[in-house]
Design an enzyme around this catalytic site. Structure first.
Site, PDB file in Angstrom:
ATOM      1  N   ASN A  28       0.856  -1.189   0.000  1.00 19.17           N
ATOM      2  CA  ASN A  28       0.000   0.000   0.000  1.00 19.17           C
ATOM      3  C   ASN A  28       0.895   1.242   0.000  1.00 19.17           C
ATOM      4  OD1 ASN A  28      -2.478   1.329  -0.100  1.00 19.17           O
ATOM      5  ND2 ASN A  28      -2.539   1.592   2.123  1.00 19.17           N
ATOM      6  N   LEU A  29       1.765   1.284  -0.999  1.00 21.52           N
ATOM      7  CA  LEU A  29       2.858   2.258  -1.035  1.00 21.52           C
ATOM      8  C   LEU A  29       2.349   3.690  -1.198  1.00 21.52           C
ATOM      9  CD1 LEU A  29       5.366   0.337  -3.342  1.00 21.52           C
ATOM     10  CD2 LEU A  29       5.183   0.259  -0.835  1.00 21.52           C
ATOM     11  N   HIS A  33       7.098   5.760   1.307  1.00 26.00           N
ATOM     12  CA  HIS A  33       7.815   4.563   0.859  1.00 26.00           C
ATOM     13  C   HIS A  33       8.714   4.882  -0.339  1.00 26.00           C
ATOM     14  CE1 HIS A  33       4.189   2.423   2.660  1.00 26.00           C
ATOM     15  NE2 HIS A  33       5.196   1.863   3.296  1.00 26.00           N
ATOM     16  N   LYS A 146      11.948   7.102   9.643  1.00 19.85           N
ATOM     17  CA  LYS A 146      11.974   7.537  11.042  1.00 19.85           C
ATOM     18  C   LYS A 146      10.586   7.617  11.665  1.00 19.85           C
ATOM     19  CE  LYS A 146      16.214  10.198  11.784  1.00 19.85           C
ATOM     20  NZ  LYS A 146      16.715  11.534  12.197  1.00 19.85           N
ATOM     21  N   VAL A 174       8.151  11.503   6.137  1.00 16.57           N
ATOM     22  CA  VAL A 174       7.539  12.251   5.035  1.00 16.57           C
ATOM     23  C   VAL A 174       6.118  12.624   5.452  1.00 16.57           C
ATOM     24  CG1 VAL A 174       6.870  12.202   2.600  1.00 16.57           C
ATOM     25  CG2 VAL A 174       8.957  11.036   3.354  1.00 16.57           C
ATOM     26  N   LEU A 182       2.803  10.508   6.642  1.00 17.18           N
ATOM     27  CA  LEU A 182       2.226   9.567   5.689  1.00 17.18           C
ATOM     28  C   LEU A 182       2.285   8.160   6.262  1.00 17.18           C
ATOM     29  CD1 LEU A 182       3.547  10.800   2.218  1.00 17.18           C
ATOM     30  CD2 LEU A 182       1.546  11.541   3.532  1.00 17.18           C
TER      31      LEU A 182
END
Length: 280
Positions: A28-29, A33, A146, A174, A182
Site C-alpha cells: 500500500n505504497l 515509501h 523515522k 515524510v 504519511l
C-alpha cells in the site's frame, strides 16, 4: 523492474551483486515509501523492495485481515519511479513454509516499552521477519523510515548484536502539507478524521516549543499534550519524551547536559491508530 515471488527467483536475480540496497515494506505504497526507495538508490545498486504483510507482528484483533493489499497499484508506482530493480512479493507459504518457531526476541527495556507495551509481541514479529528478509536478500544497506522510530532502533540494535553486514539508513518522516505523517493506515480515516489528524503532529510540536522555551518537566509536557488531544476526542496510548539514544526517560542530568530527546506518540482517532514522533 522484475517482480519475483519466490526466494529462489530472488537469489537468481541477485547472484553476484555486492551492494544490494533493500527497502522492506508491507505494501500500500505512498510517497513516504517511494522516498525510501530513492534514498536506497543513492547508497546501493541494485535496489530491492519487498512487499509482505507479516502476520507475526499483528496481535489478535488487530487489522491483519483488512490491512490494505494493493500489489498491482504498488507495482505501477514502482515502475513509474524506476528506482527499484527487483520487487520481492512472497506469499505466506513462501516466507513461512513451516511454523516460524525460531524467533528474535528484543530486550524488554526496548521492545516492551511505548509501542511494545501497547502491542505486545510486535517488535518480536518485526525483528523476526526483517532478519528473515535480510537472509533472503542479503543486502549491504537497508533503508527504514523515522516515522517508526522505535522500530528503527530495534532493527539497528539487532543488526549490531548479530554482527549483520547491513548498514541501516534512516529517512526523515515524510508528511502531507498539513503535517500528518504519511502512513498506509491513513486510508482508514474518515474525511472528518483526516481533517483532525494533523493535530497529533501539532501536539508534538507544542512539546518542542515549550521545551525550547525552558520548560524542563518532560512528564508534564507529555501529559499536557496528551490531555489536549483527549479533549479533542482522541484516545491516547502514550505521548512521552524520551532520550534519542535508548528511549529511556531523561533524567535531570540529561536535561542539564542537553541530551538529545525525542517525543513519541500513539493515539486512536475513531477506529484508526496513528503514531508519530519528533526529535527535539
Amino acid at each position: 523492474m522484475k517482480v519475483v515471488h519466490t526466494i529462489q527467483e530472488l537469489r537468481d536475480q541477485l547472484r553476484g551483486q555486492l551492494r544490494v540496497a533493500f527497502v522492506p515494506t508491507m505494501g500500500n505504497l505512498h510517497e513516504g515509501h517511494l522516498a525510501l526507495m530513492k534514498l536506497a538508490r543513492q547508497h546501493g545498486d541494485p535496489v530491492v523492495a519487498s512487499i509482505f504483510v507479516n502476520r507475526l507482528q499483528f496481535a489478535p484483533g488487530e487489522d491483519f485481515e483488512r490491512y490494505p493489499r494493493t500489489l498491482q497499484d504498488d507495482i505501477k508506482k514502482l515502475q513509474r519511479d524506476r528506482d527499484v530493480y527487483v520487487l520481492f512479493a512472497p506469499d505466506e507459504r513462501e516466507l513461512y513454509p513451516e511454523p516460524q518457531n525460531y524467533r528474535v526476541q528484543p530486550p524488554q527495556e526496548l521492545g516492551d516499552i511505548l509501542e511494545g507495551e501497547y502491542r505486545p509481541g510486535f517488535f518480536g514479529g518485526v525483528s523476526t521477519v526483517v532478519l528473515k528478509l535480510f537472509s533472503c536478500v542479503q543486502p549491504g544497506v537497508a533503508v527504514f523510515g523515522k516515522k517508526d522510530y522505535q522500530q528503527l532502533m530495534v532493527i539497528r540494535n539487532m543488526c549490531r548484536q548479530f554482527q549483520l553486514p547491513v548498514e541501516i539508513l534512516a529517512h526523515e518522516t515524510v508528511r502531507a502539507e498539513d503535517g500528518l505523517a504519511l502512513s498506509s493506515r491513513n486510508v482508514y480515516l474518515q474525511p472528518h478524521e483526516r481533517a483532525e489528524a494533523p493535530q497529533l503532529y501539532a501536539a508534538l510540536q507544542s512539546v518542542q516549543q515549550r521545551l525550547r522555551a525552558g520548560e524542563l518537566d518532560t512528564v508534564k509536557l507529555g501529559h499536557d499534550a496528551a490531555n489536549t488531544l483527549q479533549s479533542r476526542g482522541w484516545q491516547v496510548d502514550y505521548l512521552a519524551v524520551r532520550r534519542q539514544r535508548d528511549l529511556n526517560k531523561p533524567t535531570p542530568e540529561d536535561l542539564a547536559a542537553a541530551e538529545p530527546l525525542v517525543v513519541l506518540a500513539a493515539a486512536k482517532l475513531g477506529a484508526t491508530r496513528l503514531i508519530d514522533n519528533l526529535e527535539l
